[in-house]
Enzyme design. Structure first.
Site, PDB file in Angstrom:
ATOM      1  N   ASP A 112       0.787  -1.245   0.000  1.00 55.60           N
ATOM      2  CA  ASP A 112       0.000   0.000   0.000  1.00 55.60           C
ATOM      3  C   ASP A 112       0.817   1.292   0.000  1.00 55.60           C
ATOM      4  OD1 ASP A 112      -1.911  -1.940   0.218  1.00 55.60           O
ATOM      5  OD2 ASP A 112      -2.767  -1.240   2.097  1.00 55.60           O
ATOM      6  N   LYS A 160      -6.701  -4.724  -3.165  1.00 54.75           N
ATOM      7  CA  LYS A 160      -7.335  -5.491  -2.093  1.00 54.75           C
ATOM      8  C   LYS A 160      -8.368  -4.612  -1.379  1.00 54.75           C
ATOM      9  CE  LYS A 160      -3.613  -4.512   1.243  1.00 54.75           C
ATOM     10  NZ  LYS A 160      -4.330  -3.521   2.038  1.00 54.75           N
ATOM     11  N   THR A 203       0.455   0.667   6.482  1.00 55.40           N
ATOM     12  CA  THR A 203       1.061   1.071   7.732  1.00 55.40           C
ATOM     13  C   THR A 203       1.400  -0.174   8.549  1.00 55.40           C
ATOM     14  OG1 THR A 203      -1.070   1.274   8.916  1.00 55.40           O
ATOM     15  CG2 THR A 203      -0.213   3.250   7.819  1.00 55.40           C
ATOM     16  N   LYS A 259      -7.812  -4.925   4.732  1.00 53.30           N
ATOM     17  CA  LYS A 259      -6.497  -4.550   5.251  1.00 53.30           C
ATOM     18  C   LYS A 259      -5.485  -5.652   4.920  1.00 53.30           C
ATOM     19  CE  LYS A 259      -8.285  -0.832   7.066  1.00 53.30           C
ATOM     20  NZ  LYS A 259      -8.206   0.408   6.238  1.00 53.30           N
ATOM     21  N   CYS A 270      -2.269  -2.546   7.635  1.00 51.59           N
ATOM     22  CA  CYS A 270      -2.247  -3.468   6.487  1.00 51.59           C
ATOM     23  C   CYS A 270      -1.021  -4.365   6.458  1.00 51.59           C
ATOM     24  CB  CYS A 270      -2.400  -2.681   5.195  1.00 51.59           C
ATOM     25  SG  CYS A 270      -4.066  -2.009   5.031  1.00 51.59           S
ATOM     26  N   GLN A 301       7.763 -14.587  21.482  1.00 54.84           N
ATOM     27  CA  GLN A 301       7.426 -16.012  21.613  1.00 54.84           C
ATOM     28  C   GLN A 301       8.037 -16.849  20.477  1.00 54.84           C
ATOM     29  OE1 GLN A 301       3.170 -16.465  23.171  1.00 54.84           O
ATOM     30  NE2 GLN A 301       3.109 -14.454  22.191  1.00 54.84           N
TER      31      GLN A 301
HETATM   32  C1  C5J Z   1      -3.123   0.583   5.503  1.00 53.99           C
HETATM   33  C2  C5J Z   1      -4.834   1.777   6.705  1.00 53.99           C
HETATM   34  N1  C5J Z   1      -2.631   0.421   4.290  1.00 53.99           N
HETATM   35  N2  C5J Z   1      -4.003   2.171   7.657  1.00 53.99           N
HETATM   36  N3  C5J Z   1      -4.386   1.090   5.623  1.00 53.99           N
HETATM   37  O1  C5J Z   1      -2.462   0.315   6.495  1.00 53.99           O
HETATM   38  O2  C5J Z   1      -6.007   2.037   6.787  1.00 53.99           O
END
Ligand code: C5J
Length: 224
Positions: A27, A132, A161, A135, A165, A205
């Site tokens: 993304d 997509k 982020t 997420k 995602c 873990q």
């Molecule tokens: C992604 C979002 N790509 N933060 N989307 O992380 O909504």
């Protein structure tokens, strides 16, 4: 090329063969990285995300030099929003909702300027590009079959982020049996504390979700 070892990976050495691995770029779209997009509409400072673009570009260049598979994802909905549940579109109080017209076209809609990957990281011919609606990169996409058909067993993650995602995609991948590595300086969040928590959670873990390494170690190993 045969097995590569990243001895500096956390929580222990990550081993992969580029022939059976894919670089995944999550993304890196204008909607998250530039002013006027979805990320900014939620009140976020997008400059944190802009800062990793050169690192992701170096990773792309290094991976391209191996001839290995590269997958780019975009969070992007159909023009009629038939793949965007009301729970996603209506939650919260953003200044612009998914599907609304903004400075870079309709927010998170396929084909709009804002849904494009930033120019510096534009996919090259032959690289996989997945739109997509969720997420996670496996939800409502054909990606798992595509990766299986190409014999891919290991996934190296970058993008944004970290805690949304990227982490969701990495967890989905882990449940499907892929060995997953996240590049620490090739991912970013609007919230530094969420990035730190994500890195800690996935490596805890005994690599319960996967490994973390930095871009310099991966790029150096690919070049040897
Ligand atoms: C992604 C979002 N790509 N933060 N989307 O992380 O909504």
């Amino acid at each position: 090329m045969s097995t590569i070892e990243l001895a500096g990976a956390r929580p222990f050495t990550y081993r992969f063969d580029p022939a059976t691995s894919a670089l995944v770029v999550i993304d890196m779209q204008r909607d998250f990285i530039e002013p006027g997009g979805f990320g900014a509409s939620l009140g976020n400072d997008v400059t944190r995300l802009q800062a990793i673009v050169p690192t992701v570009r170096r990773l792309l260049d290094a991976w391209r030099a191996t001839g290995g598979l590269i997958v780019h994802t975009r969070e992007a909905h159909a023009r009629d929003l038939s793949d965007c549940p009301p729970s996603k579109r209506l939650r919260g109080t953003p200044s612009l909702r998914i599907g609304d017209a903004g400075p870079m076209g309709r927010i998170l809609v396929t084909g709009e300027p804002g849904s494009q990957i930033v120019a510096e990281l534009a996919p090259a011919p032959g690289e996989v590009v997945i739109d997509k609606p969720g997420k996670g990169m496996f939800h409502a996409t054909g990606l798992d079959s595509l990766l299986h058909a190409q014999g891919i067993t290991h996934l190296v993650f970058t993008g944004v982020t970290t805690e949304v995602c990227v982490q969701t995609s990495m967890r989905e991948a882990n449940d499907r049996g892929y060995e997953c590595l996240l590049i620490e300086d090739g991912t970013e969040s609007y919230f530094p504390e969420f990035k730190a928590a994500t890195l800690a959670m996935i490596t805890a873990q005994g690599a319960i979700v996967g490994w973390v390494a930095d871009s310099a170690e991966l790029i150096g190993a690919l070049a040897r």
